[in-house]
Design a protein around this motif. Sequence first.
Motif, short mmCIF file in Angstrom:
data_model
loop_
_atom_site.label_atom_id
_atom_site.label_comp_id
_atom_site.label_asym_id
_atom_site.label_seq_id
_atom_site.Cartn_x
_atom_site.Cartn_y
_atom_site.Cartn_z
N GLU A 1 -10.04 3.47 -12.70
CA GLU A 1 -10.64 2.77 -11.56
C GLU A 1 -11.39 1.52 -12.03
O GLU A 1 -11.35 0.48 -11.37
CB GLU A 1 -11.57 3.71 -10.81
CG GLU A 1 -10.85 4.77 -9.99
CD GLU A 1 -11.80 5.73 -9.32
OE1 GLU A 1 -11.93 5.68 -8.09
OE2 GLU A 1 -12.43 6.54 -10.04
N SER B 1 -11.54 3.88 3.12
CA SER B 1 -12.16 3.49 1.85
C SER B 1 -13.47 4.22 1.58
O SER B 1 -13.74 4.64 0.45
CB SER B 1 -12.41 1.98 1.84
OG SER B 1 -11.21 1.27 2.01
N VAL C 1 0.84 -1.20 0.00
CA VAL C 1 0.00 0.00 0.00
C VAL C 1 0.88 1.25 0.00
O VAL C 1 0.59 2.24 -0.70
CB VAL C 1 -0.96 -0.02 1.21
CG1 VAL C 1 -1.55 1.36 1.47
CG2 VAL C 1 -2.07 -1.03 0.97
N SER D 1 -8.08 4.76 -7.20
CA SER D 1 -8.83 5.70 -6.37
C SER D 1 -7.90 6.46 -5.44
O SER D 1 -8.10 7.66 -5.19
CB SER D 1 -9.89 4.96 -5.56
OG SER D 1 -10.84 4.34 -6.40
N PHE D 2 -6.90 5.78 -4.91
CA PHE D 2 -5.95 6.45 -4.02
C PHE D 2 -5.26 7.60 -4.74
O PHE D 2 -5.16 8.71 -4.21
CB PHE D 2 -4.91 5.47 -3.50
CG PHE D 2 -3.83 6.12 -2.69
CD1 PHE D 2 -4.05 6.48 -1.37
CD2 PHE D 2 -2.60 6.42 -3.27
CE1 PHE D 2 -3.05 7.10 -0.63
CE2 PHE D 2 -1.60 7.04 -2.53
CZ PHE D 2 -1.83 7.39 -1.21
N TYR E 1 -7.72 -0.50 -5.21
CA TYR E 1 -7.36 0.61 -4.33
C TYR E 1 -6.51 1.66 -5.03
O TYR E 1 -6.67 2.86 -4.81
CB TYR E 1 -6.61 0.03 -3.12
CG TYR E 1 -5.80 1.00 -2.30
CD1 TYR E 1 -6.42 1.81 -1.34
CD2 TYR E 1 -4.42 1.12 -2.47
CE1 TYR E 1 -5.68 2.70 -0.57
CE2 TYR E 1 -3.68 2.01 -1.71
CZ TYR E 1 -4.31 2.80 -0.76
OH TYR E 1 -3.57 3.68 -0.02
N THR F 1 -10.43 -2.28 -10.98
CA THR F 1 -11.42 -3.20 -10.40
C THR F 1 -11.50 -4.51 -11.18
O THR F 1 -11.52 -5.60 -10.58
CB THR F 1 -12.80 -2.53 -10.38
OG1 THR F 1 -12.73 -1.33 -9.59
CG2 THR F 1 -13.85 -3.45 -9.79
N ASN G 1 -1.17 -3.56 -6.56
CA ASN G 1 -2.44 -3.67 -5.84
C ASN G 1 -2.90 -5.13 -5.69
O ASN G 1 -3.69 -5.45 -4.81
CB ASN G 1 -3.49 -2.87 -6.61
CG ASN G 1 -4.78 -2.62 -5.84
OD1 ASN G 1 -5.47 -1.64 -6.10
ND2 ASN G 1 -5.13 -3.46 -4.90
N SER H 1 -4.88 -7.42 4.54
CA SER H 1 -5.10 -5.99 4.30
C SER H 1 -5.91 -5.36 5.41
O SER H 1 -5.58 -4.28 5.91
CB SER H 1 -5.80 -5.79 2.95
OG SER H 1 -4.98 -6.23 1.89
#
Length: 323
Positions: A186, A171, A85, A123-124, A120, A190, A113, A216
């Motif tokens: 994104e 989140s 992360v 979006s991060f 993640y 996914t 990821n 996680s």
Amino acid sequence: MGNSAGHSDFEWVYTDQPHTQRRKEMLAKYPAIKALMRPDPHLKWTVLGLVLVQLLACWLVRGLAWRWLLFWAYAFGGCVNHSLVLAIHDISHNAAFGTGRVAHNRWFAVFANLPVGVPYAASFKKYHVDHHRYLGGDGLDVDLPSRLEGWLFCTPARKLLWLVLQPLFYSLRPLCVHPKALTRMEVFNTLVQLAADMTLFALWGLKPVVYLLAGSLLGLGLHPISGHFVAEHYMFLKGHETYSYYGPLNWITFNVGYHMEHHDFPSIPGCNLPLVRKIAPEYYDHLPQHHSWVKVLWDFVFEDSLGPYARMKRVCKLAENPL
């Protein structure tokens, strides 16, 4: 265990974040710092190694009893996934391939990821830009807890629960505080993540998938490494909103503890942040700093003056041009 935290609101300030001015001063005084704004040549190989280690771990845990699977998910998998992360954090600043190959960094973040188990990275990146541009910005910096969090998690027992559930808040908070339109990256993130999870399930069953997801959730929750989430910007000393930590856990967290230096120079990868402090020690050595992330978590839970409200907050004017 019933005492309420001392803050009933955020610490509102009416000045700009300190990092902007300090960056200008330091670059004028030490132009050599610009040479540190280059990709980390080891980052991509380190990430590759961590992903392969987790793939091997998935194969090894497929026959473990559930209690041992959860133990290793916390003790080992949580550490590796937390490191990944933080690698994604560095990659979001283009530290893997440089600013000249932005797309390569985005795709590589999706690869990093994979062991995290849930999408993640894309979006991060979308929200982390605002954390730097609008540090403490009301309705803009989603690193700030919501008012509901500040009001609800105000006793030691509730603050402990907040730390346990920290991955969920990180989140879901952006969707409530500052929702943004879904991007194609994104969607790609996914789809790739779901394909990886389903492939693991098809090959080795449910346990490897649970191992990654539990790693996680546990590794980003109440875990020694997670002390950095609180250490970075919670107001342990009035008037100071960013803190560094120079201890040994930086070895497995891509130097995220050098957080004052990181906010001063977001384009410098973690591997070079100790050099910033070495070049300009007079800008950092006198500032308050943390010496233990475990102590940070302990103090956060049991000190009445600390809690989700212990953050500096400001009204920020929207930038005209993106970073």
